[in-house]
Motif scaffolding. Sequence first.
Motif, PDB file in Angstrom:
ATOM      1  N   GLN A 167       0.845  -1.188   0.000  1.00 58.19           N
ATOM      2  CA  GLN A 167       0.000   0.000   0.000  1.00 58.19           C
ATOM      3  C   GLN A 167       0.880   1.237   0.000  1.00 58.19           C
ATOM      4  OE1 GLN A 167      -2.451   0.436   3.462  1.00 58.19           O
ATOM      5  NE2 GLN A 167      -3.459   2.238   2.606  1.00 58.19           N
ATOM      6  N   ILE A 168       0.636   2.122  -0.956  1.00 57.66           N
ATOM      7  CA  ILE A 168       1.395   3.373  -1.010  1.00 57.66           C
ATOM      8  C   ILE A 168       0.790   4.311   0.015  1.00 57.66           C
ATOM      9  CG2 ILE A 168       1.956   5.372  -2.458  1.00 57.66           C
ATOM     10  CD1 ILE A 168       1.952   3.377  -4.866  1.00 57.66           C
ATOM     11  N   ILE A 169       1.594   4.741   0.978  1.00 57.19           N
ATOM     12  CA  ILE A 169       1.046   5.542   2.073  1.00 57.19           C
ATOM     13  C   ILE A 169       1.337   7.027   1.928  1.00 57.19           C
ATOM     14  CG2 ILE A 169       0.871   3.726   3.805  1.00 57.19           C
ATOM     15  CD1 ILE A 169       3.615   4.462   4.787  1.00 57.19           C
ATOM     16  N   ASN A 170       2.343   7.345   1.158  1.00 54.36           N
ATOM     17  CA  ASN A 170       2.607   8.770   0.916  1.00 54.36           C
ATOM     18  C   ASN A 170       3.352   8.884  -0.404  1.00 54.36           C
ATOM     19  OD1 ASN A 170       2.874  11.513   1.126  1.00 54.36           O
ATOM     20  ND2 ASN A 170       3.937  11.499   3.115  1.00 54.36           N
ATOM     21  N   SER A 192      15.935  22.527 -13.243  1.00 46.90           N
ATOM     22  CA  SER A 192      15.944  22.378 -11.785  1.00 46.90           C
ATOM     23  C   SER A 192      15.959  20.906 -11.397  1.00 46.90           C
ATOM     24  CB  SER A 192      14.747  23.094 -11.164  1.00 46.90           C
ATOM     25  OG  SER A 192      13.572  22.727 -11.802  1.00 46.90           O
ATOM     26  N   SER A 193      16.148  20.655 -10.130  1.00 40.86           N
ATOM     27  CA  SER A 193      16.219  19.272  -9.646  1.00 40.86           C
ATOM     28  C   SER A 193      14.908  18.880  -8.993  1.00 40.86           C
ATOM     29  CB  SER A 193      17.359  19.122  -8.647  1.00 40.86           C
ATOM     30  OG  SER A 193      18.568  19.300  -9.335  1.00 40.86           O
ATOM     31  N   VAL A 194      14.528  17.645  -9.228  1.00 41.77           N
ATOM     32  CA  VAL A 194      13.236  17.155  -8.752  1.00 41.77           C
ATOM     33  C   VAL A 194      13.451  15.849  -7.999  1.00 41.77           C
ATOM     34  CG1 VAL A 194      10.988  16.276  -9.490  1.00 41.77           C
ATOM     35  CG2 VAL A 194      12.059  18.136 -10.743  1.00 41.77           C
ATOM     36  N   THR A 195      12.786  15.721  -6.867  1.00 41.06           N
ATOM     37  CA  THR A 195      12.800  14.441  -6.154  1.00 41.06           C
ATOM     38  C   THR A 195      11.361  13.991  -5.954  1.00 41.06           C
ATOM     39  OG1 THR A 195      14.833  15.015  -5.021  1.00 41.06           O
ATOM     40  CG2 THR A 195      13.561  13.223  -4.084  1.00 41.06           C
ATOM     41  N   LEU A 196      11.048  12.826  -6.486  1.00 38.64           N
ATOM     42  CA  LEU A 196       9.722  12.256  -6.272  1.00 38.64           C
ATOM     43  C   LEU A 196       9.845  11.175  -5.205  1.00 38.64           C
ATOM     44  CD1 LEU A 196       8.356  11.831  -9.897  1.00 38.64           C
ATOM     45  CD2 LEU A 196       8.075  13.751  -8.339  1.00 38.64           C
ATOM     46  N   MET A 197       8.823  11.137  -4.341  1.00 38.42           N
ATOM     47  CA  MET A 197       8.858  10.196  -3.229  1.00 38.42           C
ATOM     48  C   MET A 197       7.634   9.284  -3.286  1.00 38.42           C
ATOM     49  SD  MET A 197       7.970  11.314   0.599  1.00 38.42           S
ATOM     50  CE  MET A 197       6.330  11.667  -0.028  1.00 38.42           C
ATOM     51  N   CYS A 198       7.834   8.039  -2.958  1.00 40.55           N
ATOM     52  CA  CYS A 198       6.718   7.084  -2.934  1.00 40.55           C
ATOM     53  C   CYS A 198       6.975   6.128  -1.782  1.00 40.55           C
ATOM     54  CB  CYS A 198       6.664   6.333  -4.271  1.00 40.55           C
ATOM     55  SG  CYS A 198       5.365   5.113  -4.383  1.00 40.55           S
ATOM     56  N   LEU A 199       6.282   6.369  -0.665  1.00 40.30           N
ATOM     57  CA  LEU A 199       6.503   5.529   0.510  1.00 40.30           C
ATOM     58  C   LEU A 199       5.401   4.479   0.566  1.00 40.30           C
ATOM     59  CD1 LEU A 199       7.433   8.281   3.132  1.00 40.30           C
ATOM     60  CD2 LEU A 199       8.921   6.991   1.602  1.00 40.30           C
ATOM     61  N   ALA A 200       5.813   3.234   0.774  1.00 42.31           N
ATOM     62  CA  ALA A 200       4.839   2.141   0.756  1.00 42.31           C
ATOM     63  C   ALA A 200       5.004   1.279   1.994  1.00 42.31           C
ATOM     64  CB  ALA A 200       5.018   1.303  -0.494  1.00 42.31           C
ATOM     65  N   PHE A 201       3.885   0.663   2.353  1.00 46.40           N
ATOM     66  CA  PHE A 201       3.891  -0.256   3.490  1.00 46.40           C
ATOM     67  C   PHE A 201       3.384  -1.604   3.014  1.00 46.40           C
ATOM     68  CE2 PHE A 201       1.674  -2.252   7.066  1.00 46.40           C
ATOM     69  CZ  PHE A 201       2.746  -2.380   7.934  1.00 46.40           C
ATOM     70  N   GLY A 202       3.791  -2.637   3.707  1.00 45.97           N
ATOM     71  CA  GLY A 202       3.324  -3.981   3.379  1.00 45.97           C
ATOM     72  C   GLY A 202       4.221  -4.980   4.077  1.00 45.97           C
ATOM     73  N   PHE A 207      12.019   1.485 -16.408  1.00 43.72           N
ATOM     74  CA  PHE A 207      12.167   1.887 -15.015  1.00 43.72           C
ATOM     75  C   PHE A 207      13.184   3.005 -14.930  1.00 43.72           C
ATOM     76  CE2 PHE A 207      10.706  -2.495 -14.620  1.00 43.72           C
ATOM     77  CZ  PHE A 207       9.585  -2.261 -13.844  1.00 43.72           C
ATOM     78  N   VAL A 208      12.856   4.003 -14.146  1.00 45.77           N
ATOM     79  CA  VAL A 208      13.799   5.090 -13.967  1.00 45.77           C
ATOM     80  C   VAL A 208      14.372   5.073 -12.553  1.00 45.77           C
ATOM     81  CG1 VAL A 208      13.004   6.627 -15.785  1.00 45.77           C
ATOM     82  CG2 VAL A 208      11.829   6.636 -13.600  1.00 45.77           C
ATOM     83  N   SER A 209      13.752   4.297 -11.675  1.00 43.56           N
ATOM     84  CA  SER A 209      14.300   4.150 -10.329  1.00 43.56           C
ATOM     85  C   SER A 209      13.765   2.865  -9.707  1.00 43.56           C
ATOM     86  CB  SER A 209      13.902   5.344  -9.471  1.00 43.56           C
ATOM     87  OG  SER A 209      14.275   5.122  -8.129  1.00 43.56           O
ATOM     88  N   GLU A 210      14.629   2.175  -9.017  1.00 41.32           N
ATOM     89  CA  GLU A 210      14.213   0.964  -8.305  1.00 41.32           C
ATOM     90  C   GLU A 210      14.248   1.282  -6.819  1.00 41.32           C
ATOM     91  OE1 GLU A 210      14.894  -2.541 -10.221  1.00 41.32           O
ATOM     92  OE2 GLU A 210      14.388  -1.256 -11.922  1.00 41.32           O
ATOM     93  N   ASP A 211      13.659   2.419  -6.499  1.00 44.10           N
ATOM     94  CA  ASP A 211      13.781   2.914  -5.141  1.00 44.10           C
ATOM     95  C   ASP A 211      12.565   3.775  -4.823  1.00 44.10           C
ATOM     96  OD1 ASP A 211      15.172   3.414  -2.739  1.00 44.10           O
ATOM     97  OD2 ASP A 211      15.850   5.346  -3.525  1.00 44.10           O
ATOM     98  N   GLU A 212      12.381   4.060  -3.523  1.00 45.81           N
ATOM     99  CA  GLU A 212      11.260   4.918  -3.128  1.00 45.81           C
ATOM    100  C   GLU A 212      11.437   6.345  -3.620  1.00 45.81           C
ATOM    101  OE1 GLU A 212      11.688   4.249   1.056  1.00 45.81           O
ATOM    102  OE2 GLU A 212       9.896   3.008   1.110  1.00 45.81           O
TER     103      GLU A 212
END
Length: 337
Positions: free
Chosen positions: A130-133, A144-154, A172-177
């Motif tokens: 479940q993506i929580i945030n 400019s620089s951009v950081t996207l965040m995807c926090l998941a629980f499970g 895939f552009v990132s294998e990370d949160e």
Amino acid sequence: MYHPACWIVFTATTALLFIPGVPVRSGDATFPKAMDNVTVRQGESATLRCTVDERVTRVAWLNRSTILYAGNDKWSIDNRVVILSNTNTQYSIKIHNVDVYDEGPYTCSVQTDNHPKTSRVHLIVQVPPQIINISSDITVNEGSSVTLMCLAFGRPEPTVTWRHLSGKGRGFVSEDEYLEISGITRDQSGEYECSAVNDVAAPDIRRVKVTVNYPPYISNAKNTGASVGQKGILRCEASAVPVAEFQWFKEETRLANGLDGVRIENKGRMSTLTFFNVSEKDYGNYTCVATNKLGNTNASIILYGPGAVHDSSNAASRALACLWLSGTLLAHFLIKF
Ligand SMILES: *[C@@H]1O[C@H](CO)[C@@H](O)[C@H](O)[C@H]1NC(C)=O
Ligand SMILES: *[C@@H]1O[C@H](CO)[C@@H](O)[C@H](O)[C@H]1NC(C)=O
Ligand SMILES: *[C@@H]1O[C@H](CO)[C@@H](O)[C@H](O)[C@H]1NC(C)=O
Ligand SMILES: *[C@@H]1O[C@H](CO)[C@@H](O)[C@H](O)[C@H]1NC(C)=O
Ligand SMILES: *[C@@H]1O[C@H](CO)[C@@H](O)[C@H](O)[C@H]1NC(C)=O
Ligand SMILES: *[C@@H]1O[C@H](CO)[C@@H](O)[C@H](O)[C@H]1NC(C)=O
């Protein structure tokens, strides 16, 4: 790696079990026998079973060091915990609506011939990913620089990946949160998809839209020919984010919509300057200026007539003008004869 002594002990034990005539008391070695680890999903019920026999005098189920049930007596105040069976052969409890904090070791404790014995089972609680945030849609300026965040629980912990959907690669552009893009370009704008995956249930997938602002760039501005008395249209096309606003100039004078028989029309990335009835004075050098909040750019566009082939830097339009001129001459010639 075997230690030779181990092997001898093991072999001797095995041999004993199979020598005919020697009575074997089944299950003695691992008595009491609890089941293997129990895996359930969050919200489901878990049954904890313990196999006993008639020699057993006392039974209890413990959560870590806390007694849940001793015989038929409930010690736990948790109403999700109930007894299922307490017979000569089986002592089982059930936990309803299991949650993640229920995970851990549970112990079946029995007393046989005044010897206490225990058997342990691990309750493993699974939770779908479940993506929580996750980052909100974002608008940035190119570079400019951009950081996207995807926090998941499970449980087990989900694997989080980012993909760029609008890109050519779609890979895939990132294998990370976290997805970090430094010096973002206009090609990197579009939708980004975050997936959280574990093997419990379907992945949780969400999208974030990244808008990259950049200053106008005029991609199309061609010199155009028109004869006196006809309609003439100059076109100017600019790509920009946010979309560009256009202005038209003739030399230093800004042209206004509706004045002097011209119309200026802006549609998305295209601006057109229309002369409804071209006259000699309309011929000349026009400038299209495209502006957005990041900057402006301009291009010169020449409106030329058949009589006066303009010293245009655009060879193609010059050739077009020649062709057209000869066509007109030919027409005159034909009319005369
Ligand atoms: C087991 O123990 C843990 C830790 O004390 C507690 O949070 C949980 O609620 C207990 N579960 C049951 C079913 O007793
Ligand atoms: C049961 O779960 C525990 C804790 O996760 C683990 O250490 C143990 O190896 C598991 N036993 C079996 C038989 O899967
Ligand atoms: C999500 O993360 C951001 C940045 O860390 C934080 O400001 C925000 O409060 C979080 N939102 C939720 C719902 O946890
Ligand atoms: C175009 O302009 C000329 C000269 O000003 C005029 O004679 C002619 O009637 C106009 N044509 C149209 C279609 O308005
Ligand atoms: C067009 O661009 C040039 C170079 O950037 C600039 O010097 C000029 O002033 C611009 N012309 C107009 C009408 O904006
Ligand atoms: C049109 O005007 C621009 C600047 O106003 C100039 O740079 C360009 O050379 C002119 N084109 C012609 C063909 O005279």
